[in-house]
Design a protein around this motif. Structure first.
Motif, PDB file in Angstrom:
ATOM      1  N   LEU A  89    -119.331-108.327 159.826  1.00 39.61           N
ATOM      2  CA  LEU A  89    -118.523-109.351 160.473  1.00 39.61           C
ATOM      3  C   LEU A  89    -117.105-109.360 159.908  1.00 39.61           C
ATOM      4  O   LEU A  89    -116.120-109.469 160.649  1.00 39.61           O
ATOM      5  N   THR A 101    -118.097-119.328 159.604  1.00 42.56           N
ATOM      6  CA  THR A 101    -118.765-118.040 159.803  1.00 42.56           C
ATOM      7  C   THR A 101    -118.864-117.269 158.494  1.00 42.56           C
ATOM      8  O   THR A 101    -119.839-116.556 158.253  1.00 42.56           O
ATOM      9  N   PRO A 119    -123.180-118.111 155.464  1.00 35.37           N
ATOM     10  CA  PRO A 119    -124.120-117.168 154.837  1.00 35.37           C
ATOM     11  C   PRO A 119    -124.272-117.364 153.339  1.00 35.37           C
ATOM     12  O   PRO A 119    -125.367-117.190 152.790  1.00 35.37           O
ATOM     13  N   GLY A 162    -123.232-108.667 163.848  1.00 38.59           N
ATOM     14  CA  GLY A 162    -122.222-109.180 162.943  1.00 38.59           C
ATOM     15  C   GLY A 162    -120.844-108.600 163.221  1.00 38.59           C
ATOM     16  O   GLY A 162    -119.851-109.334 163.299  1.00 38.59           O
ATOM     17  N   MET A 200    -125.138-109.332 157.446  1.00 39.94           N
ATOM     18  CA  MET A 200    -124.379-109.980 158.518  1.00 39.94           C
ATOM     19  C   MET A 200    -122.900-110.108 158.142  1.00 39.94           C
ATOM     20  O   MET A 200    -122.009-109.809 158.944  1.00 39.94           O
ATOM     21  N   VAL A 201    -122.626-110.534 156.921  1.00 38.03           N
ATOM     22  CA  VAL A 201    -121.266-110.897 156.531  1.00 38.03           C
ATOM     23  C   VAL A 201    -120.331-109.693 156.456  1.00 38.03           C
ATOM     24  O   VAL A 201    -119.199-109.741 156.946  1.00 38.03           O
ATOM     25  N   SER A 227    -123.701-122.009 165.801  1.00 40.49           N
ATOM     26  CA  SER A 227    -123.622-120.585 166.110  1.00 40.49           C
ATOM     27  C   SER A 227    -125.025-119.994 166.200  1.00 40.49           C
ATOM     28  O   SER A 227    -125.659-119.694 165.182  1.00 40.49           O
ATOM     29  N   SER A 285    -126.109-117.044 167.287  1.00 38.86           N
ATOM     30  CA  SER A 285    -126.254-115.671 166.806  1.00 38.86           C
ATOM     31  C   SER A 285    -126.287-115.619 165.281  1.00 38.86           C
ATOM     32  O   SER A 285    -127.110-114.904 164.684  1.00 38.86           O
ATOM     33  N   LEU A 286    -125.402-116.374 164.640  1.00 38.58           N
ATOM     34  CA  LEU A 286    -125.392-116.407 163.180  1.00 38.58           C
ATOM     35  C   LEU A 286    -126.657-117.066 162.644  1.00 38.58           C
ATOM     36  O   LEU A 286    -127.238-116.622 161.651  1.00 38.58           O
ATOM     37  N   LEU A 310    -129.236-115.085 160.201  1.00 40.06           N
ATOM     38  CA  LEU A 310    -129.490-115.573 158.843  1.00 40.06           C
ATOM     39  C   LEU A 310    -130.947-115.969 158.635  1.00 40.06           C
ATOM     40  O   LEU A 310    -131.528-115.692 157.581  1.00 40.06           O
TER      41      LEU A 310
END
Length: 367
Positions: free
Chosen positions: A20, A303, A307, A203, A16-17, A118, A120-121, A125
């Motif tokens: 992003l 954001t 993570p 992301g 994800m990170v 968030s 979506s995040l 995760l």
């Protein structure tokens, strides 16, 4: 390329990170790259809502009837704890500081940032680090999207109607996936890969909406708000999920806390909350722009930091023998009444004798 990907995979929450981060860099330095049109813009710039909707269908398909109730319980625990700490900190800033602000940090910004998570995040995760009940709890957490809870905390609940239709529209994809996955094993297997496949695209799309210049615009105050949200919200949600496990007397190895850590971020849609509140109460128009900038910076900060917090919590609890898989087994399998019998059953089923072992009647029903 394979070696590079293996190196990147060592980064906490890399799936994800990393996308992003690249999305945010491009949007900050050369946003026109994502505005060339056609399928490129549709996927990498404007595709967040569609990607998340498909993502929710995939996630919903993996939630069984047995884990639906625990998902709702966990969602309520997360929702109330996050909202509670947001209201507490926001009111404390408003009434316990000399000028009603904390070094320029506005109560409106505090409550709007801390009460909006968030989604979506969170789902991305929990899909990577969490359990099925973690992912399923998003159906309840959708309630904190937008300004509704912020209005309640500010004493303006009488000026707003509960957005039932909007809420239903937000959670319908996960309901659809839930129905498909529980009515057809073929549909469940078909949709399962979508959980991880879509994460990097989500992301990047989220990152494409982040501008690092916001960090400069609001300065250290916005960064402080982000850190406060991470610490206060994260501590409250992790603690409350732990207490929920204890109250429900779940076995120690199933007391998974990933969802609490994943709920420590600020939602991107919280940026629009000051404008929505000011539209109802014009007296807040004077601080709308400042509150918006503070929240936007908090979004960027959390954001990227959330993570790492989730990865730390997941790694730490695994070292203690606590896993999301154990939590899934707790709710999905027909566990016996006594832990001794359960341990005995597991020992029998995993003994490497090379021969099939006849199971006693109380053994776990494994698929």
């Amino acid at each position: 390329m394979d070696q590079l990907l293996r190196y990147i995979a060592k980064i906490p929450g890399a799936l994800m990170v990393v996308p992003l981060f690249f999305g945010a860099i491009i949007n900050t330095l050369a946003p026109e790259v994502l505005e060339i049109g056609s399928f490129t813009t549709a996927l990498f710039k404007d595709g967040t809502s569609v990607l998340i909707a498909i993502f929710f269908v995939s996630v919903g398909s993996q939630i069984s009837f047995k884990t639906a109730l625990p998902s709702v319980e966990k969602g309520i625990v997360l929702l109330l704890s996050k909202f509670g700490v947001a209201a507490l900190v926001g009111v404390a800033v408003a009434f316990l500081t000399p000028d009603g602000t904390l070094w320029g940090l506005l109560p409106l910004a505090v409550i709007a940032a801390m009460s909006n998570s968030s989604g979506s995040l969170f789902v991305a995760l929990t899909s990577q680090f969490g359990s099925k009940t973690d992912k399923g709890s998003i159906s309840i957490l959708s309630i904190n999207d937008g300004p509704f809870l912020t209005m309640i905390a500010l004493g303006a609940a009488g000026l707003a109607d509960f957005p039932v239709q909007t809420l239903f529209a937000a959670i319908f994809p996960i309901i659809l996936g839930f129905i498909l996955g529980n009515s057809s094993s073929i549909a469940r297997a078909f949709l399962a890969p979508g959980e991880k496949l879509i994460i990097p695209f989500v992301g990047f799309s989220i990152g494409a909406g982040i501008d690092f210049n916001e960090l400069v615009r609001s300065g250290a105050i916005g960064v402080l708000l982000g850190l406060m949200t991470l610490v206060f919200s994260g501590t409250a949600t992790i603690t409350c999920v732990y207490l929920w496990h204890r109250i429900r007397r779940h076995p120690r190895e199933s007391r998974n806390l990933v969802a609490g850590a994943a709920e420590s971020a600020v939602a991107g849609n919280a940026i629009a909350t000051p404008a929505a509140i000011a539209a109802i109460d014009p007296s807040l128009l004077g601080i709308q722009a400042e509150a918006t900038a503070q929240i936007a910076t908090a979004v960027v900060v959390t954001t990227f930091l959330t993570p790492f917090l989730v990865s730390f919590v997941a790694s730490r609890q695994r070292k203690l023998g606590i896993t999301p898989e154990a939590e899934d087994r707790l709710f999905e399998e027909a566990t016996p009444d006594t832990s001794d019998n359960e341990s005995e059953s597991i020992e029998h089923t995993t003994r490497p004798t090379g021969q099939e072992v006849k199971q006693p009647e109380f053994t776990l029903d494994r698929e």
